[in-house]
Design a protein around this motif. Structure first.
Motif, mmCIF file in Angstrom:
data_model
loop_
_atom_site.group_PDB
_atom_site.id
_atom_site.type_symbol
_atom_site.label_atom_id
_atom_site.label_comp_id
_atom_site.label_asym_id
_atom_site.label_seq_id
_atom_site.Cartn_x
_atom_site.Cartn_y
_atom_site.Cartn_z
ATOM 1 N N GLY A 166 -32.417 -63.081 64.605
ATOM 2 C CA GLY A 166 -31.674 -64.101 65.014
ATOM 3 C C GLY A 166 -30.236 -63.867 65.094
ATOM 4 O O GLY A 166 -29.580 -64.130 66.130
ATOM 5 N N GLU A 167 -29.727 -62.984 64.365
ATOM 6 C CA GLU A 167 -28.258 -62.325 64.472
ATOM 7 C C GLU A 167 -28.151 -61.621 65.767
ATOM 8 O O GLU A 167 -27.237 -61.777 66.274
ATOM 9 C CB GLU A 167 -28.213 -61.641 63.353
ATOM 10 C CG GLU A 167 -26.848 -61.254 62.905
ATOM 11 C CD GLU A 167 -26.652 -60.393 61.535
ATOM 12 O OE1 GLU A 167 -27.810 -59.996 60.953
ATOM 13 O OE2 GLU A 167 -25.508 -59.976 61.303
ATOM 14 N N LYS A 171 -25.565 -62.723 68.377
ATOM 15 C CA LYS A 171 -24.514 -61.837 68.794
ATOM 16 C C LYS A 171 -24.665 -61.198 70.274
ATOM 17 O O LYS A 171 -23.879 -61.230 70.823
ATOM 18 C CB LYS A 171 -24.546 -60.430 67.887
ATOM 19 C CG LYS A 171 -24.214 -60.748 66.542
ATOM 20 C CD LYS A 171 -24.227 -59.486 65.682
ATOM 21 C CE LYS A 171 -23.503 -59.726 64.177
ATOM 22 N NZ LYS A 171 -23.847 -58.692 63.362
ATOM 23 N N SER A 172 -25.861 -61.287 70.691
ATOM 24 C CA SER A 172 -26.037 -60.689 72.269
ATOM 25 C C SER A 172 -25.554 -61.787 73.101
ATOM 26 O O SER A 172 -24.913 -61.863 74.173
ATOM 27 C CB SER A 172 -27.431 -60.139 72.415
ATOM 28 O OG SER A 172 -27.674 -59.279 71.741
ATOM 29 N N ALA A 173 -25.995 -63.004 72.793
ATOM 30 C CA ALA A 173 -25.757 -64.257 73.550
ATOM 31 C C ALA A 173 -24.280 -64.448 73.618
ATOM 32 O O ALA A 173 -23.729 -64.771 74.563
ATOM 33 C CB ALA A 173 -26.257 -65.436 72.973
ATOM 34 N N LYS A 174 -23.459 -64.086 72.356
ATOM 35 C CA LYS A 174 -22.258 -64.374 72.504
ATOM 36 C C LYS A 174 -21.298 -63.448 73.628
ATOM 37 O O LYS A 174 -20.553 -63.750 74.224
ATOM 38 C CB LYS A 174 -21.629 -64.084 71.009
ATOM 39 C CG LYS A 174 -20.411 -64.618 70.692
ATOM 40 C CD LYS A 174 -19.813 -64.484 69.288
ATOM 41 C CE LYS A 174 -18.503 -65.312 69.172
ATOM 42 N NZ LYS A 174 -18.171 -65.373 67.554
ATOM 43 N N LEU A 175 -21.918 -62.127 73.599
ATOM 44 C CA LEU A 175 -21.468 -61.166 74.472
ATOM 45 C C LEU A 175 -21.725 -61.298 75.800
ATOM 46 O O LEU A 175 -21.040 -61.040 77.001
ATOM 47 C CB LEU A 175 -22.289 -59.736 74.169
ATOM 48 C CG LEU A 175 -21.888 -59.110 72.856
ATOM 49 C CD1 LEU A 175 -22.946 -57.814 72.729
ATOM 50 C CD2 LEU A 175 -20.577 -58.532 72.871
ATOM 51 N N SER A 179 -22.930 -70.257 74.399
ATOM 52 C CA SER A 179 -22.379 -71.065 73.199
ATOM 53 C C SER A 179 -23.583 -70.565 71.922
ATOM 54 O O SER A 179 -24.848 -70.449 72.340
ATOM 55 C CB SER A 179 -22.232 -72.229 73.516
ATOM 56 O OG SER A 179 -23.272 -72.995 73.704
ATOM 57 N N TYR A 180 -23.049 -70.829 70.840
ATOM 58 C CA TYR A 180 -23.395 -70.901 69.447
ATOM 59 C C TYR A 180 -24.670 -71.912 69.150
ATOM 60 O O TYR A 180 -24.221 -73.155 69.659
ATOM 61 C CB TYR A 180 -22.656 -70.760 68.270
ATOM 62 C CG TYR A 180 -23.307 -70.753 67.146
ATOM 63 C CD1 TYR A 180 -23.955 -69.541 66.296
ATOM 64 C CD2 TYR A 180 -23.564 -72.068 66.458
ATOM 65 C CE1 TYR A 180 -24.494 -69.801 65.125
ATOM 66 C CE2 TYR A 180 -24.212 -72.097 65.193
ATOM 67 C CZ TYR A 180 -24.813 -70.970 64.728
ATOM 68 O OH TYR A 180 -25.384 -71.036 63.492
ATOM 69 N N VAL A 221 -26.432 -53.847 74.549
ATOM 70 C CA VAL A 221 -26.116 -55.120 75.397
ATOM 71 C C VAL A 221 -24.748 -55.041 75.775
ATOM 72 O O VAL A 221 -24.210 -55.212 77.051
ATOM 73 C CB VAL A 221 -26.528 -56.302 74.685
ATOM 74 C CG1 VAL A 221 -25.729 -57.622 75.534
ATOM 75 C CG2 VAL A 221 -28.011 -56.454 74.675
ATOM 76 N N LEU A 222 -23.690 -54.669 74.635
ATOM 77 C CA LEU A 222 -22.446 -54.751 74.994
ATOM 78 C C LEU A 222 -21.990 -53.634 75.992
ATOM 79 O O LEU A 222 -21.242 -53.929 76.765
ATOM 80 C CB LEU A 222 -21.816 -54.442 73.482
ATOM 81 C CG LEU A 222 -20.246 -54.093 73.487
ATOM 82 C CD1 LEU A 222 -19.464 -55.313 74.025
ATOM 83 C CD2 LEU A 222 -19.585 -53.682 72.179
#
Ligand code: KG4
Ligand code: ZN
Length: 336
Positions: A166-167, A171-175, A179-180, A221-222
């Motif tokens: 889930g983390e 985190k990838s979604a944030k990159l 949104s959270y 991803v980053l």
């Protein structure tokens, strides 16, 4: 056994959940308040805000479930609350409500491990699995494969060595500027992505053990986001969708492969999925396909009981008390 109505209180993170479970009649009522909207502008859960919101919500939600079940306060036979793990301030609210109520009503109070709540949540479904089964627990904080032989009989088979699934989603979604919490968002975006555009590494796919590692995936991803952004100044929607697709395919591949290995190694025929990431539709589709091919059954919690909720805590408490009526005591260790 004796019939019991157990109140469940969940407040470990950003969801206040209250529920009433009847060992004879099943789930009588449940109510939930999610703080997602409140935390969204900060890009993640702010612990102090979470605690304060639990304080505001807990008692009204308690009144709500009592009304739903048409039950007077005195109809509660025992109280189960999430003891941990979680945010200390948030947990303290649930613990205080549960213990205060228990003291006032002179009813037993029982601390429940949050992961045990998730683990047993698929048993709330209309066609629950029988023991023993293999469980994949995929939440925001944990990724574990367990063998479950009964209530309280859990053997850890493998777990993540770094980030939880889930983390990794969050985190990838944030990159990608989503949104959270990022899990549902990146999953929706992935539907529009080209699966051939990006291939991300499948960490530990070929390791013989049942452990996971997801921090490298987020780094990949980053790297891709940076490269893509450098090439085109602004990363376009289709690129985002393609990256999302590559990410989801990679994480789903690893989760499914490890489940298949666990089924093979254990020789069991029932797989149970629990925790927030269990709501993921791509994961469910891939697991269903693997189960059909490898001839095992797969069970999921109801969608609303995948993420944090009070029902799973009430249920886990009821199962614990059914097994051992002396399990509840005011002398619990507040171990977060
Ligand atoms: O079990 P849970 O509610 O809380 C913990 O105990 O951690 O899990 C929350 C996690 C978050 O990381 C969230 O992004 C993820 O579950 N999640 C999803 C989906 N729904 C929730 N991840 C992928 N796809 C989803 N549909
Ligand atoms: Zn949880």
């Amino acid at each position: 056994g004796i019939a019991m109505i157990v109140l469940g209180v969940e407040s470990s993170c950003d969801e206040t959940g209250l529920a009433l479970y009847d060992t004879e009649g099943g789930l009588l009522a449940h109510a939930l308040h999610s703080q997602i909207a409140m935390h969204q502008e900060y890009g993640g859960v702010v612990p102090e805000l979470a605690s304060r919101d639990h304080i505001r919500r807990a008692i009204p939600l308690l009144q709500q479930v009592l009304e739903q079940a048409k039950l007077p306060r005195t109809g509660i036979d025992a109280i189960a609350f999430t003891q941990g793990p979680g945010l200390a301030g948030a947990l303290l609210v649930g613990a205080s409500v549960a213990c205060g109520l228990g003291m006032a009503l002179n009813k037993p109070v029982l601390g429940i491990h949050h992961l045990e709540g998730h683990l047993l949540s698929p048993l709330l479904a209309s066609k629950p699995p029988e023991f023993p089964f293999i469980a994949l627990l995929v939440s925001g904080g944990h990724t574990q494969l367990m063998r479950v032989d009964g209530v309280g009989q859990y053997t850890l088979l493998g777990e993540t060595l770094d980030d939880a699934a889930g983390e990794a989603f969050d985190k990838s979604a944030k990159l990608l500027g989503l949104s959270y919490p990022g899990g549902p968002a990146i999953s929706r975006l992935a539907e529009f992505g080209d699966p051939a555009a990006y291939t991300f590494p499948r960490p530990m796919l070929h390791s013989k053990d049942l452990n996971f590692s997801f921090s490298g995936l987020k780094t990949s991803v980053l790297t891709v986001v940076k490269q893509t952004a450098a090439n085109s100044a602004n990363i376009c929607e289709q690129d985002k969708a393609n990256i999302a697709r590559g990410f989801v395919d990679a994480i789903v591949d690893v989760l499914v492969a490890k489940c298949v290995t666990a089924m093979k190694q254990s020789g069991l025929k029932r797989l149970v999925i629990a925790g927030g990431v269990g709501a993921n539709q791509q994961l469910r589709a891939a697991l269903n396909a693997a189960a059909a091919k490898k001839r095992f059954q797969v069970f999921y919690p109801e969608l609303e009981f995948c993420t944090d909720n009070g029902a799973m805590i009430a249920f886990a408490g009821a199962m614990r008390l059914k097994k051992n009526p002396a399990a509840a005591t005011f002398d619990y260790a507040f171990n977060v």
